[in-house]
Motif scaffolding. Structure first.
Motif, PDB file in Angstrom:
ATOM      1  N   LEU A  27     -17.194  -5.992 -60.887  1.00  0.00           N
ATOM      2  CA  LEU A  27     -17.023  -7.271 -60.726  1.00  0.00           C
ATOM      3  C   LEU A  27     -16.082  -8.048 -60.973  1.00  0.00           C
ATOM      4  CD1 LEU A  27     -19.451  -9.215 -60.819  1.00  0.00           C
ATOM      5  CD2 LEU A  27     -19.469  -9.343 -63.326  1.00  0.00           C
ATOM      6  N   TRP A  28     -14.948  -7.202 -61.652  1.00  0.00           N
ATOM      7  CA  TRP A  28     -13.532  -7.659 -62.009  1.00  0.00           C
ATOM      8  C   TRP A  28     -12.774  -7.663 -60.620  1.00  0.00           C
ATOM      9  CZ3 TRP A  28     -10.379  -9.470 -66.069  1.00  0.00           C
ATOM     10  CH2 TRP A  28      -9.086  -9.488 -65.698  1.00  0.00           C
ATOM     11  N   LEU A  29     -13.137  -6.694 -59.755  1.00  0.00           N
ATOM     12  CA  LEU A  29     -12.456  -6.520 -58.489  1.00  0.00           C
ATOM     13  C   LEU A  29     -13.066  -7.362 -57.345  1.00  0.00           C
ATOM     14  CD1 LEU A  29     -12.596  -2.641 -58.179  1.00  0.00           C
ATOM     15  CD2 LEU A  29     -10.591  -3.957 -58.532  1.00  0.00           C
ATOM     16  N   ILE A  30     -14.347  -7.983 -57.362  1.00  0.00           N
ATOM     17  CA  ILE A  30     -14.899  -8.858 -56.317  1.00  0.00           C
ATOM     18  C   ILE A  30     -14.704 -10.082 -56.637  1.00  0.00           C
ATOM     19  CG2 ILE A  30     -16.020  -6.815 -55.295  1.00  0.00           C
ATOM     20  CD1 ILE A  30     -18.599  -7.989 -56.403  1.00  0.00           C
ATOM     21  N   ASN A  31     -14.772 -10.648 -57.988  1.00  0.00           N
ATOM     22  CA  ASN A  31     -14.696 -11.808 -58.243  1.00  0.00           C
ATOM     23  C   ASN A  31     -13.507 -12.673 -57.763  1.00  0.00           C
ATOM     24  OD1 ASN A  31     -14.952 -14.353 -59.325  1.00  0.00           O
ATOM     25  ND2 ASN A  31     -15.795 -13.743 -61.373  1.00  0.00           N
ATOM     26  N   PRO A  32     -13.722 -13.615 -57.029  1.00  0.00           N
ATOM     27  CA  PRO A  32     -12.239 -14.154 -56.263  1.00  0.00           C
ATOM     28  C   PRO A  32     -11.432 -14.963 -57.490  1.00  0.00           C
ATOM     29  CG  PRO A  32     -14.168 -15.207 -55.365  1.00  0.00           C
ATOM     30  CD  PRO A  32     -14.620 -13.867 -56.189  1.00  0.00           C
TER      31      PRO A  32
ATOM     32  N   ALA B 239      -8.317 -13.530 -59.499  1.00  0.00           N
ATOM     33  CA  ALA B 239      -6.870 -13.497 -58.819  1.00  0.00           C
ATOM     34  C   ALA B 239      -6.218 -14.512 -59.679  1.00  0.00           C
ATOM     35  CB  ALA B 239      -7.052 -14.070 -57.577  1.00  0.00           C
ATOM     36  N   ILE B 240      -6.766 -15.477 -60.288  1.00  0.00           N
ATOM     37  CA  ILE B 240      -5.989 -16.559 -61.363  1.00  0.00           C
ATOM     38  C   ILE B 240      -5.550 -15.551 -62.535  1.00  0.00           C
ATOM     39  CG2 ILE B 240      -5.956 -18.555 -62.535  1.00  0.00           C
ATOM     40  CD1 ILE B 240      -6.856 -19.263 -59.800  1.00  0.00           C
ATOM     41  N   ASN B 241      -6.075 -14.837 -63.115  1.00  0.00           N
ATOM     42  CA  ASN B 241      -6.104 -14.286 -64.254  1.00  0.00           C
ATOM     43  C   ASN B 241      -4.887 -13.068 -63.998  1.00  0.00           C
ATOM     44  OD1 ASN B 241      -8.682 -15.028 -64.506  1.00  0.00           O
ATOM     45  ND2 ASN B 241      -8.873 -14.145 -66.461  1.00  0.00           N
TER      46      ASN B 241
ATOM     47  N   PHE C 260      -9.654  -7.851 -55.354  1.00  0.00           N
ATOM     48  CA  PHE C 260      -9.419  -7.870 -53.617  1.00  0.00           C
ATOM     49  C   PHE C 260      -8.826  -9.363 -53.313  1.00  0.00           C
ATOM     50  CE2 PHE C 260     -13.403  -5.255 -53.708  1.00  0.00           C
ATOM     51  CZ  PHE C 260     -12.566  -4.081 -53.578  1.00  0.00           C
ATOM     52  N   THR C 261      -8.949 -10.281 -54.083  1.00  0.00           N
ATOM     53  CA  THR C 261      -8.424 -11.565 -53.730  1.00  0.00           C
ATOM     54  C   THR C 261      -6.874 -11.719 -54.181  1.00  0.00           C
ATOM     55  OG1 THR C 261     -10.409 -12.894 -54.087  1.00  0.00           O
ATOM     56  CG2 THR C 261      -8.560 -14.064 -53.917  1.00  0.00           C
ATOM     57  N   SER C 262      -6.448 -10.969 -55.205  1.00  0.00           N
ATOM     58  CA  SER C 262      -5.291 -10.721 -55.682  1.00  0.00           C
ATOM     59  C   SER C 262      -4.511 -10.046 -54.592  1.00  0.00           C
ATOM     60  CB  SER C 262      -5.096 -10.188 -56.711  1.00  0.00           C
ATOM     61  OG  SER C 262      -5.788 -10.735 -57.802  1.00  0.00           O
ATOM     62  N   TYR C 263      -5.208  -8.838 -54.141  1.00  0.00           N
ATOM     63  CA  TYR C 263      -4.492  -7.905 -53.052  1.00  0.00           C
ATOM     64  C   TYR C 263      -4.060  -8.659 -51.855  1.00  0.00           C
ATOM     65  CZ  TYR C 263      -3.898  -3.347 -51.154  1.00  0.00           C
ATOM     66  OH  TYR C 263      -3.277  -2.337 -50.789  1.00  0.00           O
ATOM     67  N   LEU C 264      -5.149  -9.605 -51.148  1.00  0.00           N
ATOM     68  CA  LEU C 264      -5.040 -10.223 -50.165  1.00  0.00           C
ATOM     69  C   LEU C 264      -3.874 -11.475 -50.233  1.00  0.00           C
ATOM     70  CD1 LEU C 264      -6.613 -10.459 -47.633  1.00  0.00           C
ATOM     71  CD2 LEU C 264      -7.611 -12.592 -48.493  1.00  0.00           C
ATOM     72  N   LEU C 265      -3.883 -12.081 -51.289  1.00  0.00           N
ATOM     73  CA  LEU C 265      -2.761 -12.947 -51.712  1.00  0.00           C
ATOM     74  C   LEU C 265      -1.375 -12.349 -51.653  1.00  0.00           C
ATOM     75  CD1 LEU C 265      -4.558 -15.317 -54.290  1.00  0.00           C
ATOM     76  CD2 LEU C 265      -3.943 -15.688 -51.810  1.00  0.00           C
ATOM     77  N   LEU C 266      -1.427 -11.338 -52.341  1.00  0.00           N
ATOM     78  CA  LEU C 266      -0.090 -10.362 -52.528  1.00  0.00           C
ATOM     79  C   LEU C 266       0.304  -9.912 -51.014  1.00  0.00           C
ATOM     80  CD1 LEU C 266      -0.683  -8.573 -55.710  1.00  0.00           C
ATOM     81  CD2 LEU C 266       1.079 -10.241 -55.234  1.00  0.00           C
TER      82      LEU C 266
ATOM     83  N   TRP D 283     -11.927 -23.688 -68.318  1.00  0.00           N
ATOM     84  CA  TRP D 283     -11.280 -22.980 -67.117  1.00  0.00           C
ATOM     85  C   TRP D 283     -11.543 -24.028 -65.866  1.00  0.00           C
ATOM     86  CZ3 TRP D 283     -12.556 -20.983 -62.715  1.00  0.00           C
ATOM     87  CH2 TRP D 283     -11.479 -20.211 -62.041  1.00  0.00           C
ATOM     88  N   GLY D 284     -12.982 -24.135 -65.580  1.00  0.00           N
ATOM     89  CA  GLY D 284     -13.225 -24.912 -64.600  1.00  0.00           C
ATOM     90  C   GLY D 284     -12.592 -26.255 -64.493  1.00  0.00           C
TER      91      GLY D 284
END
Ligand code: ZN
Length: 209
Positions: free
Chosen positions: A20-25, A28-30, A100-106, A156-157
């Motif tokens: 869940l940590w890996l797929i929740n976009p 990436a903010i955290n 995954f989103t962090s990875y993409l952004l990086l 947070w929202g």
């Protein structure tokens, strides 16, 4: 490294909560802004009714020290771990998972940060020993227990809504319309609740089999 499997359950990326940590976009903010990270390998004490964060241990692959997960609780060093979790025993870095989103952004911003990475990492490493001097391993924070996750998630929202609705259009020169504002308001409220609930799941009491 030798792990006593009668005492610990080994958590890798395959565990539902870490998946869940890996797929929740939103994570990436955290990871990218707050520097909140999850190590590639965690050990969870078996047959223990303690809070998950209390019974989670983080092994250092370099010096084999088994650290208390509380070192990275919100009372201690939950944030600013951009380069991984610092091992205060050997001074090396414990490898972490990347969302995954962090990875993409990086990957997309790679030409920008690659020039500064080594310098940033050196400065970051230099600051670490100080952060591990006065750790509070007695008090266990759990802001997501009960309905705390709703408040945390909505806060947070709200922050994201303000940022994405009022600040981002200035940067990307988008126009602000009433419809898009309403959609974004509800969108971020829902994203906030999902985020809060994810954090609650990560913090809640579980008994690994
Ligand atoms: Zn170490």
């Amino acid at each position: 490294m030798e792990i006593d499997k009668s005492k610990f359950k080994v958590w890798t990326w395959k565990q539902p909560l870490t998946l869940l940590w890996l797929i929740n976009p939103v994570i990436a903010i955290n990871e990218l802004f707050l520097g909140q990270r999850i190590p590639k390998i965690m050990l969870v004490e078996k047959n223990s009714s303690k809070l998950l964060i209390e019974k989670t241990k983080v092994p250092c692959p370099h010096c084999k020290t088994i650290h208390s997960g509380l070192k990275w609780s919100t009372k201690n060093n939950a944030f600013k771990n951009w380069f991984g979790l610092y091992c205060d025993n050997c001074g090396k870095t414990i490898p972490c998972l990347t969302n995954f989103t962090s990875y993409l952004l990086l990957a997309l911003t790679f030409p920008i940060w690659i020039w500064f990475k080594d310098k940033w990492k050196k400065a970051w490493l230099k600051n670490q020993p100080e952060r591990y001097k006065n750790l509070d391993l007695e008090n266990v924070p759990s802001p997501f227990e009960g309905y705390g996750w709703v408040r945390k998630g909505l806060n947070w929202g709200l922050f994201m809504f303000i940022f994405m609705t009022l600040i981002a259009p200035l940067i990307f020169s988008e126009s602000i319309t009433l419809t898009s504002t309403i959609i974004k308001f509800f969108g971020w409220a829902i994203a906030g609740l999902i985020y809060g609930y994810t954090m609650k799941l990560l913090a809640k009491r579980t008994n690994p089999k």
